[in-house]
Write a protein that holds these residues in place. Structure first.
Motif, PDB file in Angstrom:
ATOM      1  N   LEU A 325      32.293  30.668 -15.258  1.00  0.00           N
ATOM      2  CA  LEU A 325      31.759  31.394 -14.116  1.00  0.00           C
ATOM      3  C   LEU A 325      30.243  31.335 -14.134  1.00  0.00           C
ATOM      4  CD1 LEU A 325      33.922  34.620 -13.678  1.00  0.00           C
ATOM      5  CD2 LEU A 325      33.829  32.606 -12.223  1.00  0.00           C
ATOM      6  N   CYS A 326      29.673  30.966 -13.017  1.00  0.00           N
ATOM      7  CA  CYS A 326      28.231  30.904 -12.874  1.00  0.00           C
ATOM      8  C   CYS A 326      27.803  32.028 -11.934  1.00  0.00           C
ATOM      9  CB  CYS A 326      27.829  29.548 -12.304  1.00  0.00           C
ATOM     10  SG  CYS A 326      26.060  29.331 -12.093  1.00  0.00           S
ATOM     11  N   VAL A 327      26.954  32.931 -12.418  1.00  0.00           N
ATOM     12  CA  VAL A 327      26.534  34.081 -11.624  1.00  0.00           C
ATOM     13  C   VAL A 327      25.681  33.615 -10.445  1.00  0.00           C
ATOM     14  CG1 VAL A 327      25.316  36.294 -11.639  1.00  0.00           C
ATOM     15  CG2 VAL A 327      26.616  35.555 -13.649  1.00  0.00           C
ATOM     16  N   SER A 328      25.973  34.156  -9.287  1.00  0.00           N
ATOM     17  CA  SER A 328      25.327  33.722  -8.054  1.00  0.00           C
ATOM     18  C   SER A 328      23.921  34.271  -7.920  1.00  0.00           C
ATOM     19  CB  SER A 328      26.173  34.176  -6.856  1.00  0.00           C
ATOM     20  OG  SER A 328      25.539  33.879  -5.640  1.00  0.00           O
ATOM     21  N   GLU A 329      22.951  33.366  -7.716  1.00  0.00           N
ATOM     22  CA  GLU A 329      21.571  33.749  -7.401  1.00  0.00           C
ATOM     23  C   GLU A 329      21.034  34.802  -8.373  1.00  0.00           C
ATOM     24  OE1 GLU A 329      19.938  32.093  -5.271  1.00  0.00           O
ATOM     25  OE2 GLU A 329      21.548  31.049  -4.226  1.00  0.00           O
ATOM     26  N   ILE A 330      20.974  34.428  -9.634  1.00  0.00           N
ATOM     27  CA  ILE A 330      20.623  35.383 -10.679  1.00  0.00           C
ATOM     28  C   ILE A 330      19.222  35.959 -10.475  1.00  0.00           C
ATOM     29  CG2 ILE A 330      19.630  33.732 -12.342  1.00  0.00           C
ATOM     30  CD1 ILE A 330      22.055  36.546 -13.213  1.00  0.00           C
ATOM     31  N   GLU A 331      18.324  35.165  -9.940  1.00  0.00           N
ATOM     32  CA  GLU A 331      16.954  35.649  -9.758  1.00  0.00           C
ATOM     33  C   GLU A 331      16.822  36.472  -8.478  1.00  0.00           C
ATOM     34  OE1 GLU A 331      13.890  32.788 -10.392  1.00  0.00           O
ATOM     35  OE2 GLU A 331      14.973  31.758 -11.986  1.00  0.00           O
ATOM     36  N   LYS A 332      17.356  35.958  -7.388  1.00  0.00           N
ATOM     37  CA  LYS A 332      17.183  36.639  -6.111  1.00  0.00           C
ATOM     38  C   LYS A 332      17.982  37.938  -6.038  1.00  0.00           C
ATOM     39  CE  LYS A 332      19.392  35.275  -2.457  1.00  0.00           C
ATOM     40  NZ  LYS A 332      19.893  34.444  -1.354  1.00  0.00           N
ATOM     41  N   ASN A 333      19.224  37.917  -6.506  1.00  0.00           N
ATOM     42  CA  ASN A 333      20.122  39.046  -6.297  1.00  0.00           C
ATOM     43  C   ASN A 333      20.245  40.004  -7.480  1.00  0.00           C
ATOM     44  OD1 ASN A 333      20.786  38.291  -3.710  1.00  0.00           O
ATOM     45  ND2 ASN A 333      22.571  37.091  -4.326  1.00  0.00           N
ATOM     46  N   SER A 369      19.039  27.377 -13.069  1.00  0.00           N
ATOM     47  CA  SER A 369      19.819  27.399 -11.827  1.00  0.00           C
ATOM     48  C   SER A 369      21.284  27.731 -12.097  1.00  0.00           C
ATOM     49  CB  SER A 369      19.722  26.061 -11.091  1.00  0.00           C
ATOM     50  OG  SER A 369      20.207  25.004 -11.907  1.00  0.00           O
ATOM     51  N   ASN A 370      21.821  27.245 -13.210  1.00  0.00           N
ATOM     52  CA  ASN A 370      23.206  27.527 -13.572  1.00  0.00           C
ATOM     53  C   ASN A 370      23.242  28.556 -14.691  1.00  0.00           C
ATOM     54  OD1 ASN A 370      23.680  25.495 -11.785  1.00  0.00           O
ATOM     55  ND2 ASN A 370      25.109  24.378 -13.084  1.00  0.00           N
ATOM     56  N   TYR A 371      23.536  29.791 -14.329  1.00  0.00           N
ATOM     57  CA  TYR A 371      23.550  30.872 -15.310  1.00  0.00           C
ATOM     58  C   TYR A 371      24.994  31.283 -15.587  1.00  0.00           C
ATOM     59  CZ  TYR A 371      18.502  31.346 -14.773  1.00  0.00           C
ATOM     60  OH  TYR A 371      17.142  31.126 -14.760  1.00  0.00           O
ATOM     61  N   ARG A 372      25.461  30.949 -16.760  1.00  0.00           N
ATOM     62  CA  ARG A 372      26.841  31.249 -17.137  1.00  0.00           C
ATOM     63  C   ARG A 372      27.011  32.725 -17.470  1.00  0.00           C
ATOM     64  NH1 ARG A 372      30.168  30.793 -22.049  1.00  0.00           N
ATOM     65  NH2 ARG A 372      28.360  30.160 -23.257  1.00  0.00           N
ATOM     66  N   PHE A 373      28.125  33.270 -17.001  1.00  0.00           N
ATOM     67  CA  PHE A 373      28.455  34.675 -17.225  1.00  0.00           C
ATOM     68  C   PHE A 373      29.154  34.826 -18.577  1.00  0.00           C
ATOM     69  CE2 PHE A 373      31.637  38.164 -16.361  1.00  0.00           C
ATOM     70  CZ  PHE A 373      30.724  39.191 -16.481  1.00  0.00           C
ATOM     71  N   ARG A 374      28.633  35.712 -19.448  1.00  0.00           N
ATOM     72  CA  ARG A 374      29.124  35.780 -20.824  1.00  0.00           C
ATOM     73  C   ARG A 374      29.714  37.132 -21.230  1.00  0.00           C
ATOM     74  NH1 ARG A 374      24.581  34.696 -24.752  1.00  0.00           N
ATOM     75  NH2 ARG A 374      26.290  34.293 -26.181  1.00  0.00           N
ATOM     76  N   LYS A 375      29.800  38.084 -20.336  1.00  0.00           N
ATOM     77  CA  LYS A 375      30.230  39.441 -20.741  1.00  0.00           C
ATOM     78  C   LYS A 375      31.592  39.418 -21.420  1.00  0.00           C
ATOM     79  CE  LYS A 375      29.461  43.185 -18.166  1.00  0.00           C
ATOM     80  NZ  LYS A 375      29.591  44.180 -17.080  1.00  0.00           N
ATOM     81  N   TYR A 376      32.487  38.549 -20.964  1.00  0.00           N
ATOM     82  CA  TYR A 376      33.836  38.517 -21.520  1.00  0.00           C
ATOM     83  C   TYR A 376      34.032  37.422 -22.567  1.00  0.00           C
ATOM     84  CZ  TYR A 376      35.103  41.976 -18.069  1.00  0.00           C
ATOM     85  OH  TYR A 376      35.175  43.135 -17.329  1.00  0.00           O
TER      86      TYR A 376
END
Length: 509
Positions: A325-333, A369-376
């Motif tokens: 999963l890549c988090v959407s617009e990590i900087e903007k949002n 640009s591609n920020y992977r989601f790692r919480k899980y």
């Protein structure tokens, strides 16, 4: 609502090590209803079975947390994830008839109301049960009864949030979903949004009355595990829907129902308890193996197979197209104003003081640009093995931070004094998550007016609830446009905020 006569699951892998003595019954993996409710242990089994059934991928093991619910909130960039999951893509587009999404929505509905049926059966059975069959007599009876009531309210509140408009959208007298509180229920007529919310609040208030003797005592504690054997089932309440979880949930419900005075009262009760007893502390325990910051989770679920089937965290290195999963617009949002770039061995790295970025987000190959989601993602190291075990398997439902958010949102609209208190609460949450006075989002709080403060509050909620299925409901509750992935917004509208009731139920009149 057609509910089959249900059998409650007894062979629960998670409980095997702690309740082998309970399993000396026949048949090996099931027990008839007549036998189940003849002993106190049988009622414990029934309650545990309810929690176990909530672990399904179609419920809180995925779809109502980091799956469909987060896709509806525009949380992830699926086109950057290595491959596209058609179901989640359909949810992100609100394409309710999408071939991969529609059957999942049907499964969510069916499995949720199946759990509700088990709750209702337990409620009806325990009401007339002899207190003497329980180890702790009337107190244990009240505790199990209260949890069953609260659980049926919790699940049906989520069904209401999915399948009906929010009060802010003025749904009027239209009827959308039933509120099922009897067993068996063969046909349950839909109710208005207000009627459902009244019944949800009624169940939670009754649950609180039943649970208070256990969970308001000076000896209240919460074990850092989900063990249920012996008195641990009663005295150390784990992450079950205890009194404080029911109170926090009621605060959430009242805020959704636009009853701000009542919501503030419930949230303040939890905040005051947490302050006095140092409970549900918002703390960084990553070095111990706690990636999910579960110390402040008021209510959460142990999902046995979370890591096994969670493609959000398991990058398949042997596959030609790995999926994550890549988090959407990590900087903007999300974290934009609090991110900074630094060089490590001549390589530019994006960093933040916010633990939620440090521990939950990974810049894939430092592409920014591609920020992977790692919480899980599974923890591979830490000083405490039991902490790692809980962190690896827990799915958070309600956090202590939410109580501060609720209080802040209400207080900020109540004059200068209320806004000042709200700013104190939000600053506290941010600093507990690692941010400092020098960080931009913290500095912005000091000079914010009410409108600016609400935007700062929403931004922090988005950071906090990554992967927890709550972001979509922020915008639905407030009837606000949802930030879109590539700029602009998804316009607030009923076709975005109301999931159609599955065809299997549309014949209910």
């Amino acid at each position: 609502m057609r509910n089959k006569l249900l059998y409650l699951i007894l062979v629960l892998p998670f409980f095997m090590s702690s309740c082998n003595g309970w399993l000396n019954v026949e048949p090996e993996d099931e027990i008839t209803e007549e036998k189940l409710f003849t002993t106190g242990n049988g009622f414990r089994h029934a309650l545990n079975g309810i929690y176990y059934s909530m672990e399904s991928q179609n419920l809180y093991g995925k779809q109502l947390t980091w799956g469909v619910a987060d896709a509806l909130g525009q949380m992830y960039s699926y086109n950057k994830s290595g491959s596209v999951n058609e179901m989640e893509y359909g949810a992100k587009k609100y394409a309710w008839d999408h071939y991969a999404l529609k059957p999942v929505i049907t499964s969510i509905w069916k499995e949720a109301y199946n759990v509700v049926a088990n709750c209702n059966n337990l409620v009806q059975q325990i009401e007339n049960a002899d207190s003497e069959m329980f180890d702790w007599k009337g107190q244990e009876k009240a505790m199990i009864w209260g949890e069953a009531l609260a659980l049926r309210a919790f699940i049906q509140f989520d069904m209401l949030r999915l399948f009906a408009p929010a009060p802010a959208a003025n749904p009027g007298e239209r009827k959308f979903i039933p509120y099922v509180d009897t067993y068996p229920s063969y046909v349950s007529k839909p109710k208005t949004v207000d009627e459902c919310l009244e019944l949800i609040a009624k169940d939670l208030k009754e649950a609180k009355q039943l649970l208070w003797k256990f969970d308001t005592a000076k000896t209240f504690s919460r074990s850092d595990n989900f063990e249920t054997k012996g008195n641990t089932f009663l005295g150390r309440r784990g992450f079950h829907l205890n009194y404080w979880a029911a109170t926090a949930l009621l605060a959430r419900v009242y805020l959704y129902a636009q009853k701000e005075d009542e919501a503030l009262e419930q949230a303040s009760e939890v905040i005051n308890f947490a302050s006095e007893k140092r409970a549900f502390s918002i703390a960084n325990r990553y070095s111990y193996g706690d990636r999910k910051c579960y110390s402040d989770v008021i209510f959460g679920l142990h999902v046995i197979d979370l890591l096994k089937y969670n493609s959000a965290v398991n990058i398949m290195e042997n596959e030609s197209r790995p999926y994550y999963l890549c988090v959407s617009e990590i900087e903007k949002n999300y974290f934009g104003e609090d991110l900074y770039k630094t060089k490590v061995e001549k390589e530019e790295i994006v960093k933040s003081n916010d633990y939620r970025f440090t521990y939950w987000i990974e810049d894939m190959k430092n592409q920014h640009s591609n920020y992977r989601f790692r919480k899980y993602e599974a923890m591979s190291s830490g000083s405490t093995a039991s902490v790692i075990d809980v962190s690896d398997h827990i799915v958070p439902f309600i956090r202590m931070s939410e109580m501060y958010y609720i209080a802040s949102e209400i207080l900020c609209k109540r004059g200068a004094e209320g806004l000042s208190k709200a700013k104190t609460f939000l600053s506290y949450v941010k600093k507990c998550r690692g941010l400092k006075d020098s960080d931009v989002s913290v500095k912005q709080i000091a000079t914010a007016n009410t409108d600016d403060f609400v935007n700062l509050l929403i931004n922090d909620m988005r950071r906090e609830w990554l992967g927890e299925g709550q972001t979509y409901f922020i915008y639905k509750r407030l009837n606000k446009n949802i930030p879109a992935e590539k700029g602009g917004f998804i316009e607030a509208a009923e076709n975005v905020f109301v999931v159609p009731v599955p065809d299997i139920e549309t014949n209910i009149k």
